[in-house]
Design an enzyme around this catalytic site. Sequence first.
Site, PDB file in Angstrom:
ATOM      1  N   CYS A  80     -11.793  21.206  -4.974  1.00 46.49           N
ATOM      2  CA  CYS A  80     -12.905  21.618  -5.830  1.00 46.49           C
ATOM      3  C   CYS A  80     -14.243  21.427  -5.097  1.00 46.49           C
ATOM      4  O   CYS A  80     -14.516  22.138  -4.140  1.00 46.49           O
ATOM      5  CB  CYS A  80     -12.828  20.858  -7.152  1.00 46.49           C
ATOM      6  SG  CYS A  80     -13.774  21.680  -8.436  1.00 46.49           S
ATOM      7  N   HIS A 172      -7.240  22.033  -8.905  1.00 43.18           N
ATOM      8  CA  HIS A 172      -6.959  20.590  -8.852  1.00 43.18           C
ATOM      9  C   HIS A 172      -5.447  20.350  -8.789  1.00 43.18           C
ATOM     10  O   HIS A 172      -4.800  20.302  -9.842  1.00 43.18           O
ATOM     11  CB  HIS A 172      -7.523  19.906 -10.099  1.00 43.18           C
ATOM     12  CG  HIS A 172      -9.018  19.838 -10.100  1.00 43.18           C
ATOM     13  ND1 HIS A 172      -9.705  18.779  -9.570  1.00 43.18           N
ATOM     14  CD2 HIS A 172      -9.952  20.709 -10.549  1.00 43.18           C
ATOM     15  CE1 HIS A 172     -11.009  18.989  -9.689  1.00 43.18           C
ATOM     16  NE2 HIS A 172     -11.182  20.156 -10.280  1.00 43.18           N
ATOM     17  N   GLU A 174      -4.056  17.659  -8.367  1.00 42.25           N
ATOM     18  CA  GLU A 174      -3.751  16.310  -8.860  1.00 42.25           C
ATOM     19  C   GLU A 174      -3.522  16.251 -10.359  1.00 42.25           C
ATOM     20  O   GLU A 174      -3.058  15.236 -10.864  1.00 42.25           O
ATOM     21  CB  GLU A 174      -4.874  15.333  -8.457  1.00 42.25           C
ATOM     22  CG  GLU A 174      -6.209  15.484  -9.200  1.00 42.25           C
ATOM     23  CD  GLU A 174      -7.138  16.541  -8.616  1.00 42.25           C
ATOM     24  OE1 GLU A 174      -6.637  17.434  -7.896  1.00 42.25           O
ATOM     25  OE2 GLU A 174      -8.349  16.511  -8.904  1.00 42.25           O
ATOM     26  N   SER A 226      -4.907 -13.904 -20.980  1.00 40.36           N
ATOM     27  CA  SER A 226      -5.231 -13.336 -22.284  1.00 40.36           C
ATOM     28  C   SER A 226      -3.959 -12.883 -22.987  1.00 40.36           C
ATOM     29  O   SER A 226      -3.928 -12.745 -24.200  1.00 40.36           O
ATOM     30  CB  SER A 226      -6.157 -12.134 -22.112  1.00 40.36           C
ATOM     31  OG  SER A 226      -5.462 -11.096 -21.441  1.00 40.36           O
ATOM     32  N   GLY A 227      -2.917 -12.607 -22.198  1.00 36.22           N
ATOM     33  CA  GLY A 227      -1.691 -12.047 -22.778  1.00 36.22           C
ATOM     34  C   GLY A 227      -1.631 -10.550 -22.567  1.00 36.22           C
ATOM     35  O   GLY A 227      -0.639  -9.913 -22.893  1.00 36.22           O
ATOM     36  N   GLY A 228      -2.673  -9.966 -22.001  1.00 34.01           N
ATOM     37  CA  GLY A 228      -2.656  -8.541 -21.662  1.00 34.01           C
ATOM     38  C   GLY A 228      -1.753  -8.308 -20.462  1.00 34.01           C
ATOM     39  O   GLY A 228      -1.295  -9.251 -19.820  1.00 34.01           O
ATOM     40  N   VAL A 229      -1.505  -7.026 -20.173  1.00 38.93           N
ATOM     41  CA  VAL A 229      -0.535  -6.683 -19.125  1.00 38.93           C
ATOM     42  C   VAL A 229      -0.939  -7.272 -17.767  1.00 38.93           C
ATOM     43  O   VAL A 229      -0.130  -7.902 -17.081  1.00 38.93           O
ATOM     44  CB  VAL A 229      -0.410  -5.141 -18.993  1.00 38.93           C
ATOM     45  CG1 VAL A 229       0.582  -4.771 -17.898  1.00 38.93           C
ATOM     46  CG2 VAL A 229      -0.011  -4.523 -20.310  1.00 38.93           C
ATOM     47  N   ASP A 230      -2.210  -7.082 -17.375  1.00 37.25           N
ATOM     48  CA  ASP A 230      -2.609  -7.453 -16.013  1.00 37.25           C
ATOM     49  C   ASP A 230      -2.512  -8.962 -15.773  1.00 37.25           C
ATOM     50  O   ASP A 230      -1.959  -9.403 -14.769  1.00 37.25           O
ATOM     51  CB  ASP A 230      -4.041  -6.976 -15.714  1.00 37.25           C
ATOM     52  CG  ASP A 230      -4.198  -5.486 -15.965  1.00 37.25           C
ATOM     53  OD1 ASP A 230      -3.168  -4.792 -15.954  1.00 37.25           O
ATOM     54  OD2 ASP A 230      -5.335  -5.032 -16.184  1.00 37.25           O
ATOM     55  N   SER A 231      -3.046  -9.747 -16.721  1.00 37.10           N
ATOM     56  CA  SER A 231      -3.016 -11.192 -16.476  1.00 37.10           C
ATOM     57  C   SER A 231      -1.586 -11.719 -16.564  1.00 37.10           C
ATOM     58  O   SER A 231      -1.213 -12.662 -15.855  1.00 37.10           O
ATOM     59  CB  SER A 231      -3.952 -11.941 -17.424  1.00 37.10           C
ATOM     60  OG  SER A 231      -3.553 -11.794 -18.749  1.00 37.10           O
ATOM     61  N   THR A 232      -0.762 -11.098 -17.396  1.00 37.78           N
ATOM     62  CA  THR A 232       0.625 -11.552 -17.503  1.00 37.78           C
ATOM     63  C   THR A 232       1.376 -11.280 -16.200  1.00 37.78           C
ATOM     64  O   THR A 232       2.064 -12.148 -15.661  1.00 37.78           O
ATOM     65  CB  THR A 232       1.338 -10.846 -18.685  1.00 37.78           C
ATOM     66  OG1 THR A 232       0.550 -11.051 -19.855  1.00 37.78           O
ATOM     67  CG2 THR A 232       2.728 -11.380 -18.914  1.00 37.78           C
TER      68      THR A 232
END
Length: 608
Positions: A80, A172, A174, A226-232
């Site tokens: 593009c 595009h 992608e 926190s219990g979120g995906v990343d920190s877990t």
Amino acid sequence: MNHNKIAVIDFGGQYAHLIAAKIRRLNVLAEIKQPEDPTETFKEYKGIVFSGSPALSSFGEDSDYNKEIFNLDLPILGLCFGHQEIAKYYGGTVIHGKQEWGRADLHILKKHPLFEGLEEVEQVWMSHFDSVSSLGPEFEELGYTVLDVNSEPHRYAAIGSDKLKRYGFQFHPEVDDSINGHVMLKNFVCGICGCEPSWNVENFLEEKLNQIRTQVGDNSVFLLASGGVDSTVAAVLLGRALGPDRVHLLHIDHGLMRQEESTRVIKAFKELGLGENLHFVDASEEFLDALKGAIQPEEKRRIIGNTFIEIFEREAEKRGFEKFLLGQGTIYPDTIETGGTRRADTIKTHHNRVPLIERMIEEGKVIEPLAELYKVEVRELGEMLGIPEELVWRQPFPGPGLGVRLLCSDGSSELNVEEFESLTAEINRSLKGYNLRGIPLPIKSVGVKADLRSYEHPALIEGDASWDNLLEAAGKIYKEVKGINRCVWNLGPKLSGTVRPLKAEVTRERLDLLRRADQLVMEGLKNHGLLREIWQCPTVFVPLEIDGKGSEFCIIRPVLSRRAMTATAAELPAELIKQLREALLSLPGISGLGYDLTSKPPGTIEWE
Ligand code: XMP
């Protein structure tokens, strides 16, 4: 192991991340670089992709970036905006116009390694204002596009110079609507650039475990959980590398969590074998005290962020965490400045800047094991580490929690009688031809316009219509009526009188009721097997009295999205809507129920 890599130059918006994520799916490591990065940066790569740009134009004045990149003996593919820059740099011209948007047929003009394995005509996706109108001497046209039967062919949609190893696509590859876009990217990356597809999450895991052990040495790590995906995933990965006794977790309940959330998080970490050094702080009183009297969304965010930092610093110091390394669940997009919405992780961003952490970063005492990964890769890694599916595929939940989903008001109407009447007339003009009618709501909520936050009125519509008609009508309203950024479909009783804002702050009582409502919605989604398909479904309270009844207007906001940058309203099954209507409308104090039909933009996913 040294992997072959591709550099994706980020000219803005979300395109570069999409391209990099797609290339990684081909098992080739792609990394984001900036247009002004020094030329030496690119020497470790096997090829370069120039991304598109929502804001920059190749037309007219010269665009400002490091043009020495063109002197590198590496293949370059421009997409593009990138395509237009390549055409222009090598003597072609770019005109303003011949704009195209949507699906188009790419007609491939000759056999070329870029199109290996493809048909002569392929569906691609276009979105551009400027166009290449002629090519420099060393380039040839490899393909043109046709938008529909009535439109003229759009020339130079794919161009290339095999001698220079420079290529460009106006479309595009992608995006998913370019059906074989991944094949074209593979032909460029593995064919023309010669990359070995050696990168994958499994190899990453092995390499990362060793890196963590080397970086941490004999030390221990602490991180906020926190219990979120990343920190877990970060916590479990660190535990796998170092052993659970060397991983300390701190979970802070800010009182803006979902029903039983902290209990669930603590239980989950125990089950994941990380219960040994799990520290828990119930700070809900402190947060509620700090939020007293706060009405404006930005003020609430600021208070929540600052209180969090104070408590985090205090607790970390109290527990002697300063002697450990700090682990953070930062993921790849968080590490890169882009033109996109970077405000998403307000709390995380704040964390990165608190004095304690800045000091630790300076001393080289911060470890971010997921900093090279996209969300989908973090989830894949989480599955590989044996984290249960319901944790790995959790819907995103904002750091400031229900604090952003509980709207507040000083009780005064944000619409006077004339404004109400004129907006009502305009809304109903837009609804002409549909079996629907509507009014503006006398509060404002957040939305996005041209990458900026805006606060405007939602419209509330009611009547019978198919899902497609509802979405179409909603789209007409927020496109045509100035001052309206959202459209909500009334699932409650038919409106007969007035809608009035009530004075309301963040209180434990309101939060408890919102928690019950949210719980009902999440259970409903779970029972219908929709938790993964629906990207997110905020339940929101707006302090409105409707027809003299209740004090909380409840709104459900199921959306489909891939990366939260854009989103569309998701259609829920009629049976689930019926169940939610019965359950939510019978909660005490609920004045009505709405279903948000708005896409992002112009709305955001969260309300606020
Ligand atoms: P919006 O509402 O801007 O949200 O469309 C985009 C995504 O970001 C999440 N979100 C946040 N996440 N801290 C977070 O960690 C925040 O302050 C925050 N605000 C919004 C939102 O849930 C959605 O997934």
